[in-house]
Every structure is written in C-alpha cells, then in structure tokens.
Design a protein around this motif. Sequence first.
Motif, mmCIF file in Angstrom:
data_model
loop_
_atom_site.group_PDB
_atom_site.id
_atom_site.type_symbol
_atom_site.label_atom_id
_atom_site.label_comp_id
_atom_site.label_asym_id
_atom_site.label_seq_id
_atom_site.Cartn_x
_atom_site.Cartn_y
_atom_site.Cartn_z
ATOM 1 N N ILE A 188 -0.351 19.265 -14.221
ATOM 2 C CA ILE A 188 -1.218 18.095 -14.363
ATOM 3 C C ILE A 188 -2.681 18.516 -14.301
ATOM 4 C CG2 ILE A 188 -2.002 15.989 -13.210
ATOM 5 C CD1 ILE A 188 0.540 15.474 -14.677
ATOM 6 N N ALA A 189 -3.008 19.415 -13.385
ATOM 7 C CA ALA A 189 -4.393 19.880 -13.271
ATOM 8 C C ALA A 189 -4.849 20.565 -14.553
ATOM 9 C CB ALA A 189 -4.527 20.826 -12.081
ATOM 10 N N ALA A 190 -3.999 21.434 -15.097
ATOM 11 C CA ALA A 190 -4.362 22.146 -16.327
ATOM 12 C C ALA A 190 -4.541 21.173 -17.492
ATOM 13 C CB ALA A 190 -3.293 23.185 -16.656
ATOM 14 N N GLU A 191 -3.623 20.209 -17.618
ATOM 15 C CA GLU A 191 -3.727 19.238 -18.708
ATOM 16 C C GLU A 191 -4.953 18.347 -18.537
ATOM 17 O OE1 GLU A 191 -1.198 15.446 -20.395
ATOM 18 O OE2 GLU A 191 -0.109 17.269 -19.853
ATOM 19 N N ALA A 192 -5.237 17.942 -17.306
ATOM 20 C CA ALA A 192 -6.373 17.054 -17.062
ATOM 21 C C ALA A 192 -7.697 17.731 -17.384
ATOM 22 C CB ALA A 192 -6.357 16.576 -15.616
ATOM 23 N N VAL A 193 -7.786 19.027 -17.154
ATOM 24 C CA VAL A 193 -9.002 19.760 -17.523
ATOM 25 C C VAL A 193 -9.199 19.710 -19.031
ATOM 26 C CG1 VAL A 193 -10.034 22.059 -17.654
ATOM 27 C CG2 VAL A 193 -9.062 21.258 -15.498
ATOM 28 N N GLU A 194 -8.116 19.902 -19.783
ATOM 29 C CA GLU A 194 -8.207 19.835 -21.243
ATOM 30 C C GLU A 194 -8.565 18.421 -21.697
ATOM 31 O OE1 GLU A 194 -7.849 22.540 -23.456
ATOM 32 O OE2 GLU A 194 -8.141 23.468 -21.496
ATOM 33 N N MET A 195 -7.942 17.432 -21.099
ATOM 34 C CA MET A 195 -8.238 16.042 -21.449
ATOM 35 C C MET A 195 -9.688 15.701 -21.156
ATOM 36 S SD MET A 195 -4.798 14.176 -19.994
ATOM 37 C CE MET A 195 -5.460 12.523 -20.256
ATOM 38 N N THR A 196 -10.202 16.199 -20.040
ATOM 39 C CA THR A 196 -11.586 15.914 -19.654
ATOM 40 C C THR A 196 -12.561 16.494 -20.668
ATOM 41 O OG1 THR A 196 -11.012 15.808 -17.311
ATOM 42 C CG2 THR A 196 -13.314 16.241 -17.848
ATOM 43 N N ALA A 197 -12.277 17.698 -21.145
ATOM 44 C CA ALA A 197 -13.142 18.297 -22.163
ATOM 45 C C ALA A 197 -13.194 17.409 -23.400
ATOM 46 C CB ALA A 197 -12.643 19.694 -22.512
ATOM 47 N N TYR A 198 -12.025 16.936 -23.859
ATOM 48 C CA TYR A 198 -12.022 16.084 -25.053
ATOM 49 C C TYR A 198 -12.719 14.752 -24.778
ATOM 50 C CZ TYR A 198 -10.734 13.816 -29.351
ATOM 51 O OH TYR A 198 -10.804 13.166 -30.556
ATOM 52 N N GLU A 199 -12.507 14.179 -23.608
ATOM 53 C CA GLU A 199 -13.156 12.911 -23.273
ATOM 54 C C GLU A 199 -14.681 13.065 -23.219
ATOM 55 O OE1 GLU A 199 -11.179 11.975 -19.671
ATOM 56 O OE2 GLU A 199 -9.393 11.176 -20.671
ATOM 57 N N ASP A 200 -15.152 14.194 -22.734
ATOM 58 C CA ASP A 200 -16.602 14.437 -22.718
ATOM 59 C C ASP A 200 -17.149 14.538 -24.139
ATOM 60 O OD1 ASP A 200 -16.536 14.414 -19.972
ATOM 61 O OD2 ASP A 200 -16.700 16.590 -19.734
ATOM 62 N N PHE A 201 -16.398 15.195 -24.999
ATOM 63 C CA PHE A 201 -16.775 15.275 -26.415
ATOM 64 C C PHE A 201 -16.821 13.886 -27.035
ATOM 65 C CE2 PHE A 201 -14.606 15.192 -30.617
ATOM 66 C CZ PHE A 201 -15.643 15.668 -31.414
ATOM 67 N N VAL A 202 -15.787 13.083 -26.775
ATOM 68 C CA VAL A 202 -15.734 11.723 -27.320
ATOM 69 C C VAL A 202 -16.894 10.889 -26.800
ATOM 70 C CG1 VAL A 202 -14.429 9.563 -27.269
ATOM 71 C CG2 VAL A 202 -13.251 11.720 -27.725
ATOM 72 N N ALA A 203 -17.171 10.978 -25.514
ATOM 73 C CA ALA A 203 -18.273 10.199 -24.942
ATOM 74 C C ALA A 203 -19.593 10.533 -25.618
ATOM 75 C CB ALA A 203 -18.363 10.456 -23.442
ATOM 76 N N GLU A 204 -19.797 11.814 -25.881
ATOM 77 C CA GLU A 204 -21.035 12.229 -26.552
ATOM 78 C C GLU A 204 -21.108 11.636 -27.957
ATOM 79 O OE1 GLU A 204 -22.494 16.459 -28.206
ATOM 80 O OE2 GLU A 204 -22.323 16.384 -26.007
ATOM 81 N N ARG A 205 -19.993 11.639 -28.678
ATOM 82 C CA ARG A 205 -19.969 11.086 -30.035
ATOM 83 C C ARG A 205 -20.165 9.564 -30.033
ATOM 84 N NH1 ARG A 205 -18.584 14.465 -34.365
ATOM 85 N NH2 ARG A 205 -19.167 16.563 -33.695
#
Length: 236
Positions: A188-205
């Motif tokens: 879960i920790a590993a997946e959440a780190v990946e999800m967070t990266a994508y969410e940060d990208f989405v937020a910026e867009r």
Amino acid sequence: MKTGTRDKLRTVSTPTVATALFKRGFRVQAIQDVHPLSPDQPTLVGEAFTLRYMPAREDLNTLDVFRDRSHPQRKAIEDCPPGAVMVMDSRKDARAASAGAILVTRLMKRGVAGVVTDGGFRDSAEIAALGFPAYHHRPSAPTNLTLHQAIDINVPIGCGDAPVFPGDVILGDKDGVIVIPAHLADEIAAEAVEMTAYEDFVAERVHAGQGIFGLYPATDPKSLEDFAEWRKKNNR
C-alpha cells in the motif's frame, strides 16, 4: 513493515491510502469522527497497540484501581512500544476522557509515535501544545472512571467503526486516521507513493486550466506520456 515503508507513508495522504485500500475491497478502514488536536502536529505513522474500554461498573471502577500497577490503562501507557501508535476503543463516547495530558506526555517521552481514541481527551489544549500526534472526537473534562473501564490490552478492537488489529499500520494526517492491515502495509505504501506522484501532476495541470476528462483518471494515453515527462523533469 519493511525498512522505508514508514518513511513512504509519511509522504502520502489518508485519502490516497483509502483509494488504494478500496481497490483491494477494504471499505471501512477509516476511523470515523476523529480529529487532530493540533493542525500543526506531525503526520502519524506506526503500528497499532490497542486498549479497549467497556462500560464502567461502579464497584469495579473506583479511584483505588489506580493503586494496582496492572491496571490496564496505566499498564498500556507503560507497555506501548516506542514507534507504535496507541489506539483506544472508547466506544465512540467522549463524555468521559480516554486519557489526559500526563498520560499522553508519558507516551511521548517513551518514544511512542502517537495516540488515537474514538472518545475524547481531557487537557486537550495541553496535549495540542505538545507537538505530538494525537486524535480524538472532542475534548472531555471528566475522568474515564465516570463511564469507562479499561479492560483489555493489545487485542482486536473497533475504533470509530474501523477494525484495528494489533500490528496494523496507522496513518494519520490533517484529514483523519486510516488503518492499513499489517500484511498490506508495504505494498500500500509503495502504491500510494506512485498515486501521489500522479495526483500532484494532475493538480498542477488542473491549476493550469486543463479539464479532467482523460486526465483523472488517466484514460487518455497522452496523459500518461505527459506524466512520464513530468516525472523526469521533476525527479519524481
């Protein structure tokens, strides 16, 4: 938890972890109606060490019980391991306190990671000033002896309608507290780190004016291409 899992969880949010758990069929892992005592307290991460309260029976729940070193509340405070999170099942009842500033300070001084109750704490302003991760439903003035009786240490409990087993991993942030089953914590920790990266990208867009269709979720292959470039550029 594997080495590094604790650090990974400190970089992700409870909503992101909730999504990762939901993908695996877990729907009730968020502890309901608990709030951080201070908006500035650190993120809470650690393995659960539990204490269970039951309705007090007056002849068994007097001030004299604290003379006994094996009293479950006092013993739990001294037994909770450094790095663990004390999680209390207080029956979702904040009319009487689960603990107060002295006991919470003792947990902090012993190196415990934080404390969660679905009831309330007395001395809440003092606890908030400690800079120690602490979550409760609301402040409580009276002692637990008026309504609650500490009965079991480090057993499976319900806290705010969430199942908590000893050793489960607790994550708390400004949004609340979530319980990660121990056997899933590393993935879960590993997946959440990946999800967070994508969410940060989405937020910026989105802040830049882009619409969410194809972006969130990433149903357009171009979104993933852009994300890959963004990760490389931002070293994520």
